[in-house]
Motif scaffolding. Structure first.
Motif, PDB file in Angstrom:
ATOM      1  N   SER A  28     -23.901  33.463  -1.317  1.00 28.15           N
ATOM      2  CA  SER A  28     -24.220  32.513  -2.388  1.00 28.15           C
ATOM      3  C   SER A  28     -23.127  32.510  -3.428  1.00 28.15           C
ATOM      4  O   SER A  28     -22.501  33.532  -3.685  1.00 28.15           O
ATOM      5  CB  SER A  28     -25.537  32.900  -3.056  1.00 28.15           C
ATOM      6  OG  SER A  28     -26.597  32.862  -2.140  1.00 28.15           O
ATOM      7  N   MET A  66     -29.510  22.695 -15.913  1.00 26.66           N
ATOM      8  CA  MET A  66     -29.926  23.440 -14.739  1.00 26.66           C
ATOM      9  C   MET A  66     -28.684  23.868 -13.964  1.00 26.66           C
ATOM     10  O   MET A  66     -27.782  23.082 -13.750  1.00 26.66           O
ATOM     11  CB  MET A  66     -30.824  22.566 -13.852  1.00 26.66           C
ATOM     12  CG  MET A  66     -31.340  23.299 -12.651  1.00 26.66           C
ATOM     13  SD  MET A  66     -32.364  22.326 -11.525  1.00 26.66           S
ATOM     14  CE  MET A  66     -33.693  21.827 -12.576  1.00 26.66           C
ATOM     15  N   GLU A  67     -28.651  25.103 -13.560  1.00 29.30           N
ATOM     16  CA  GLU A  67     -27.529  25.643 -12.797  1.00 29.30           C
ATOM     17  C   GLU A  67     -27.735  25.371 -11.306  1.00 29.30           C
ATOM     18  O   GLU A  67     -28.861  25.168 -10.854  1.00 29.30           O
ATOM     19  CB  GLU A  67     -27.423  27.142 -13.046  1.00 29.30           C
ATOM     20  CG  GLU A  67     -27.325  27.453 -14.513  1.00 29.30           C
ATOM     21  CD  GLU A  67     -26.162  28.318 -14.864  1.00 29.30           C
ATOM     22  OE1 GLU A  67     -25.299  28.558 -14.007  1.00 29.30           O
ATOM     23  OE2 GLU A  67     -26.117  28.748 -16.012  1.00 29.30           O
ATOM     24  N   THR A  68     -26.650  25.408 -10.558  1.00 29.51           N
ATOM     25  CA  THR A  68     -26.707  25.142  -9.123  1.00 29.51           C
ATOM     26  C   THR A  68     -26.068  26.298  -8.362  1.00 29.51           C
ATOM     27  O   THR A  68     -25.061  26.843  -8.794  1.00 29.51           O
ATOM     28  CB  THR A  68     -25.952  23.841  -8.790  1.00 29.51           C
ATOM     29  OG1 THR A  68     -26.519  22.776  -9.550  1.00 29.51           O
ATOM     30  CG2 THR A  68     -26.051  23.502  -7.318  1.00 29.51           C
ATOM     31  N   VAL A  69     -26.677  26.642  -7.243  1.00 29.26           N
ATOM     32  CA  VAL A  69     -26.151  27.683  -6.364  1.00 29.26           C
ATOM     33  C   VAL A  69     -25.990  27.095  -4.970  1.00 29.26           C
ATOM     34  O   VAL A  69     -26.868  26.401  -4.479  1.00 29.26           O
ATOM     35  CB  VAL A  69     -27.123  28.892  -6.300  1.00 29.26           C
ATOM     36  CG1 VAL A  69     -26.651  29.910  -5.288  1.00 29.26           C
ATOM     37  CG2 VAL A  69     -27.265  29.523  -7.669  1.00 29.26           C
ATOM     38  N   GLU A  70     -24.845  27.347  -4.358  1.00 26.61           N
ATOM     39  CA  GLU A  70     -24.626  26.945  -2.967  1.00 26.61           C
ATOM     40  C   GLU A  70     -24.775  28.190  -2.110  1.00 26.61           C
ATOM     41  O   GLU A  70     -24.136  29.212  -2.362  1.00 26.61           O
ATOM     42  CB  GLU A  70     -23.236  26.351  -2.799  1.00 26.61           C
ATOM     43  CG  GLU A  70     -22.975  25.861  -1.397  1.00 26.61           C
ATOM     44  CD  GLU A  70     -21.625  25.175  -1.273  1.00 26.61           C
ATOM     45  OE1 GLU A  70     -20.979  25.374  -0.229  1.00 26.61           O
ATOM     46  OE2 GLU A  70     -21.235  24.467  -2.218  1.00 26.61           O
ATOM     47  N   THR A  71     -25.636  28.114  -1.102  1.00 27.28           N
ATOM     48  CA  THR A  71     -25.917  29.275  -0.254  1.00 27.28           C
ATOM     49  C   THR A  71     -25.717  28.919   1.204  1.00 27.28           C
ATOM     50  O   THR A  71     -26.128  27.860   1.653  1.00 27.28           O
ATOM     51  CB  THR A  71     -27.370  29.766  -0.468  1.00 27.28           C
ATOM     52  OG1 THR A  71     -27.560  30.024  -1.851  1.00 27.28           O
ATOM     53  CG2 THR A  71     -27.653  31.012   0.320  1.00 27.28           C
ATOM     54  N   LYS A  99     -22.211  30.407  -7.355  1.00 23.05           N
ATOM     55  CA  LYS A  99     -22.585  29.456  -8.390  1.00 23.05           C
ATOM     56  C   LYS A  99     -21.661  28.255  -8.310  1.00 23.05           C
ATOM     57  O   LYS A  99     -20.449  28.405  -8.122  1.00 23.05           O
ATOM     58  CB  LYS A  99     -22.445  30.146  -9.736  1.00 23.05           C
ATOM     59  CG  LYS A  99     -23.268  29.605 -10.821  1.00 23.05           C
ATOM     60  CD  LYS A  99     -23.048  30.502 -12.030  1.00 23.05           C
ATOM     61  CE  LYS A  99     -24.178  30.375 -12.981  1.00 23.05           C
ATOM     62  NZ  LYS A  99     -23.990  31.197 -14.162  1.00 23.05           N
ATOM     63  N   THR A 100     -22.230  27.066  -8.430  1.00 28.70           N
ATOM     64  CA  THR A 100     -21.400  25.857  -8.465  1.00 28.70           C
ATOM     65  C   THR A 100     -21.497  25.279  -9.871  1.00 28.70           C
ATOM     66  O   THR A 100     -22.245  25.749 -10.703  1.00 28.70           O
ATOM     67  CB  THR A 100     -21.860  24.839  -7.412  1.00 28.70           C
ATOM     68  OG1 THR A 100     -23.199  24.489  -7.660  1.00 28.70           O
ATOM     69  CG2 THR A 100     -21.713  25.405  -6.013  1.00 28.70           C
ATOM     70  N   ARG A 101     -20.761  24.249 -10.116  1.00 28.16           N
ATOM     71  CA  ARG A 101     -20.732  23.668 -11.465  1.00 28.16           C
ATOM     72  C   ARG A 101     -22.021  23.128 -11.895  1.00 28.16           C
ATOM     73  O   ARG A 101     -22.916  22.696 -11.620  1.00 28.16           O
ATOM     74  CB  ARG A 101     -19.705  22.553 -11.522  1.00 28.16           C
ATOM     75  CG  ARG A 101     -18.329  23.067 -11.311  1.00 28.16           C
ATOM     76  CD  ARG A 101     -17.380  21.924 -11.318  1.00 28.16           C
ATOM     77  NE  ARG A 101     -16.303  22.275 -10.416  1.00 28.16           N
ATOM     78  CZ  ARG A 101     -15.076  21.888 -10.592  1.00 28.16           C
ATOM     79  NH1 ARG A 101     -14.767  21.131 -11.582  1.00 28.16           N
ATOM     80  NH2 ARG A 101     -14.146  22.246  -9.759  1.00 28.16           N
TER      81      ARG A 101
END
Length: 82
Positions: free
Chosen positions: A78, A1-6, A80-82
């Motif tokens: 936003s 699962m990918e992670t996004v920081e917003t 993308k994070t690791r």
């Protein structure tokens, strides 16, 4: 699962602030509620602002009104994070 920081910049009304303050004051009367998980030691102002952000963002998710969103969400970044 990918992670996004917003990060959001939100605009809120005095009425929204007052309702959030009342909610936080009510939660203080119920220290055993699930609400407090992860919020221990936070200042009242931080709890109030967090509640406002949660209500604004969840409201858009559940009942999206583009004209309302345009007035309250001023900016969003936003990445993308690791």
């Amino acid at each position: 699962m990918e992670t996004v920081e917003t990060t959001f910049i939100l605009n809120y009304t005095q009425e929204q602030y007052n309702k959030a303050r009342e909610y936080v004051e009510d939660m203080k009367k119920h220290p055993k509620r699930v609400y407090w998980i992860g919020k221990e030691g936070k200042a009242d102002e931080e709890l109030i602002i967090s509640h406002i952000a949660h209500k604004i963002l969840s409201g858009f998710y559940n009942n999206y009104d583009p004209s309302f969103a345009k007035r309250q969400i001023l900016d969003m970044k936003s990445m993308k994070t690791r």
